[in-house]
Motif scaffolding. Structure first.
Motif, mmCIF file in Angstrom:
data_model
loop_
_atom_site.group_PDB
_atom_site.id
_atom_site.type_symbol
_atom_site.label_atom_id
_atom_site.label_comp_id
_atom_site.label_asym_id
_atom_site.label_seq_id
_atom_site.Cartn_x
_atom_site.Cartn_y
_atom_site.Cartn_z
ATOM 1 N N ARG A 189 4.522 -8.450 6.481
ATOM 2 C CA ARG A 189 4.318 -7.168 5.832
ATOM 3 C C ARG A 189 3.928 -7.394 4.378
ATOM 4 O O ARG A 189 4.408 -8.318 3.733
ATOM 5 C CB ARG A 189 5.587 -6.325 5.879
ATOM 6 C CG ARG A 189 6.049 -6.019 7.273
ATOM 7 C CD ARG A 189 5.213 -4.921 7.858
ATOM 8 N NE ARG A 189 5.724 -4.579 9.166
ATOM 9 C CZ ARG A 189 4.979 -4.146 10.138
ATOM 10 N NH1 ARG A 189 3.693 -4.002 9.975
ATOM 11 N NH2 ARG A 189 5.502 -3.842 11.294
ATOM 12 N N LYS A 190 3.068 -6.544 3.874
ATOM 13 C CA LYS A 190 2.634 -6.647 2.474
ATOM 14 C C LYS A 190 3.753 -6.246 1.526
ATOM 15 O O LYS A 190 3.943 -6.864 0.492
ATOM 16 C CB LYS A 190 1.405 -5.756 2.255
ATOM 17 C CG LYS A 190 0.863 -5.801 0.850
ATOM 18 C CD LYS A 190 -0.328 -4.905 0.713
ATOM 19 C CE LYS A 190 -0.766 -4.822 -0.732
ATOM 20 N NZ LYS A 190 -1.796 -3.836 -0.948
ATOM 21 N N GLY A 191 4.478 -5.216 1.848
ATOM 22 C CA GLY A 191 5.546 -4.748 0.963
ATOM 23 C C GLY A 191 6.128 -3.450 1.482
ATOM 24 O O GLY A 191 5.857 -3.016 2.588
ATOM 25 N N ARG A 192 6.885 -2.804 0.638
ATOM 26 C CA ARG A 192 7.517 -1.551 1.046
ATOM 27 C C ARG A 192 6.583 -0.368 0.745
ATOM 28 O O ARG A 192 5.685 -0.481 -0.067
ATOM 29 C CB ARG A 192 8.848 -1.381 0.319
ATOM 30 C CG ARG A 192 8.712 -1.254 -1.168
ATOM 31 C CD ARG A 192 10.069 -1.294 -1.869
ATOM 32 N NE ARG A 192 9.963 -0.878 -3.227
ATOM 33 C CZ ARG A 192 9.459 -1.588 -4.223
ATOM 34 N NH1 ARG A 192 8.978 -2.782 -3.982
ATOM 35 N NH2 ARG A 192 9.405 -1.118 -5.445
ATOM 36 N N TYR A 193 6.848 0.725 1.420
ATOM 37 C CA TYR A 193 6.035 1.930 1.227
ATOM 38 C C TYR A 193 6.510 2.701 0.005
ATOM 39 O O TYR A 193 7.701 2.736 -0.298
ATOM 40 C CB TYR A 193 6.122 2.838 2.451
ATOM 41 C CG TYR A 193 5.228 2.415 3.579
ATOM 42 C CD1 TYR A 193 3.895 2.790 3.599
ATOM 43 C CD2 TYR A 193 5.711 1.639 4.619
ATOM 44 C CE1 TYR A 193 3.068 2.411 4.626
ATOM 45 C CE2 TYR A 193 4.885 1.254 5.652
ATOM 46 C CZ TYR A 193 3.567 1.643 5.656
ATOM 47 O OH TYR A 193 2.739 1.259 6.664
ATOM 48 N N ASP A 194 5.572 3.337 -0.666
ATOM 49 C CA ASP A 194 5.897 4.187 -1.801
ATOM 50 C C ASP A 194 6.433 5.520 -1.284
ATOM 51 O O ASP A 194 5.810 6.161 -0.433
ATOM 52 C CB ASP A 194 4.650 4.400 -2.659
ATOM 53 C CG ASP A 194 4.927 5.196 -3.904
ATOM 54 O OD1 ASP A 194 6.047 5.073 -4.440
ATOM 55 O OD2 ASP A 194 4.040 5.933 -4.353
ATOM 56 N N ARG A 195 7.573 5.937 -1.783
ATOM 57 C CA ARG A 195 8.184 7.188 -1.316
ATOM 58 C C ARG A 195 7.380 8.411 -1.734
ATOM 59 O O ARG A 195 7.373 9.417 -1.034
ATOM 60 C CB ARG A 195 9.603 7.295 -1.844
ATOM 61 C CG ARG A 195 10.518 6.271 -1.230
ATOM 62 C CD ARG A 195 11.904 6.382 -1.776
ATOM 63 N NE ARG A 195 12.710 5.287 -1.259
ATOM 64 C CZ ARG A 195 14.001 5.354 -1.101
ATOM 65 N NH1 ARG A 195 14.651 6.452 -1.434
ATOM 66 N NH2 ARG A 195 14.668 4.331 -0.623
ATOM 67 N N ASN A 196 6.719 8.337 -2.868
ATOM 68 C CA ASN A 196 5.898 9.466 -3.308
ATOM 69 C C ASN A 196 4.737 9.717 -2.355
ATOM 70 O O ASN A 196 4.307 10.855 -2.170
ATOM 71 C CB ASN A 196 5.368 9.233 -4.720
ATOM 72 C CG ASN A 196 6.437 9.358 -5.767
ATOM 73 O OD1 ASN A 196 7.443 10.024 -5.548
ATOM 74 N ND2 ASN A 196 6.246 8.714 -6.899
ATOM 75 N N ALA A 197 4.207 8.655 -1.756
ATOM 76 C CA ALA A 197 3.113 8.816 -0.803
ATOM 77 C C ALA A 197 3.586 9.587 0.430
ATOM 78 O O ALA A 197 2.902 10.493 0.917
ATOM 79 C CB ALA A 197 2.554 7.450 -0.399
ATOM 80 N N PHE A 198 4.769 9.215 0.944
ATOM 81 C CA PHE A 198 5.322 9.950 2.080
ATOM 82 C C PHE A 198 5.634 11.392 1.707
ATOM 83 O O PHE A 198 5.365 12.317 2.484
ATOM 84 C CB PHE A 198 6.604 9.279 2.597
ATOM 85 C CG PHE A 198 6.354 8.156 3.537
ATOM 86 C CD1 PHE A 198 5.615 8.332 4.686
ATOM 87 C CD2 PHE A 198 6.865 6.901 3.278
ATOM 88 C CE1 PHE A 198 5.386 7.292 5.561
ATOM 89 C CE2 PHE A 198 6.649 5.853 4.138
ATOM 90 C CZ PHE A 198 5.899 6.047 5.287
ATOM 91 N N ALA A 199 6.198 11.597 0.527
ATOM 92 C CA ALA A 199 6.522 12.953 0.086
ATOM 93 C C ALA A 199 5.258 13.794 -0.026
ATOM 94 O O ALA A 199 5.243 14.964 0.368
ATOM 95 C CB ALA A 199 7.250 12.913 -1.249
ATOM 96 N N SER A 200 4.196 13.207 -0.539
ATOM 97 C CA SER A 200 2.929 13.922 -0.657
ATOM 98 C C SER A 200 2.401 14.344 0.713
ATOM 99 O O SER A 200 1.962 15.477 0.898
ATOM 100 C CB SER A 200 1.908 13.039 -1.368
ATOM 101 O OG SER A 200 0.630 13.617 -1.314
ATOM 102 N N CYS A 201 2.471 13.427 1.650
ATOM 103 C CA CYS A 201 1.972 13.735 2.996
ATOM 104 C C CYS A 201 2.829 14.819 3.665
ATOM 105 O O CYS A 201 2.289 15.740 4.284
ATOM 106 C CB CYS A 201 1.970 12.452 3.818
ATOM 107 S SG CYS A 201 0.806 12.449 5.167
ATOM 108 N N LEU A 202 4.134 14.731 3.520
ATOM 109 C CA LEU A 202 5.006 15.737 4.126
ATOM 110 C C LEU A 202 4.857 17.104 3.462
ATOM 111 O O LEU A 202 4.859 18.139 4.150
ATOM 112 C CB LEU A 202 6.465 15.276 4.060
ATOM 113 C CG LEU A 202 6.823 14.100 4.965
ATOM 114 C CD1 LEU A 202 8.256 13.659 4.720
ATOM 115 C CD2 LEU A 202 6.612 14.463 6.415
ATOM 116 N N ASP A 218 1.208 -4.083 -6.864
ATOM 117 C CA ASP A 218 0.406 -4.506 -5.710
ATOM 118 C C ASP A 218 1.222 -4.684 -4.439
ATOM 119 O O ASP A 218 0.655 -4.765 -3.347
ATOM 120 C CB ASP A 218 -0.321 -5.821 -6.023
ATOM 121 C CG ASP A 218 -1.449 -5.628 -7.017
ATOM 122 O OD1 ASP A 218 -1.950 -4.489 -7.122
ATOM 123 O OD2 ASP A 218 -1.826 -6.617 -7.684
ATOM 124 N N SER A 219 2.539 -4.778 -4.565
ATOM 125 C CA SER A 219 3.362 -4.985 -3.376
ATOM 126 C C SER A 219 3.649 -3.678 -2.633
ATOM 127 O O SER A 219 4.144 -3.708 -1.511
ATOM 128 C CB SER A 219 4.678 -5.656 -3.755
ATOM 129 O OG SER A 219 5.464 -4.779 -4.536
#
Length: 96
Positions: free
Chosen positions: A5-18, A55-56
């Motif tokens: 895996r490249k790294g962990r997901y950004d929580r703001n990205a998930f929040a934006s999508c939801l 970048d992670s």
């Protein structure tokens, strides 16, 4: 074979999508759809800034999807419906 895996997901990205999904679902109610879409755009922009800085982090697709859908909801809910009502008002026959 192990997948790296490249790294962990950004929580703001998930929040934006939801939030953008919530804006689509509540677009029938003008105020709530607009507020959720504005919040989704804010989270998407914050996510893009964090993704560029680290970048992670992952989540570019979620961030972009949230931004595009939220802008679409804003254009439809505010500009689209206002122009439609203006058009219908101009072509309506005068009262008798």
């Amino acid at each position: 074979m192990e997948v790296q895996r490249k790294g962990r997901y950004d929580r703001n990205a998930f929040a934006s999508c939801l939030l953008a999904l919530g804006a689509v679902l509540t677009s029938g109610w003008w105020l709530s759809g607009t507020l959720l879409a504005c919040a989704a755009i804010g989270f998407a922009l914050a996510s893009r800034k964090a993704l560029k800085a680290d970048d992670s982090l992952r989540g570019t697709g979620f961030s972009l999807a949230g931004f595009v859908v939220a802008v679409g909801v804003l254009l439809f809910a505010t500009v689209g419906l206002s122009l439609l009502s203006l058009l219908l008002f101009t072509i309506a026959p005068p009262p008798q």
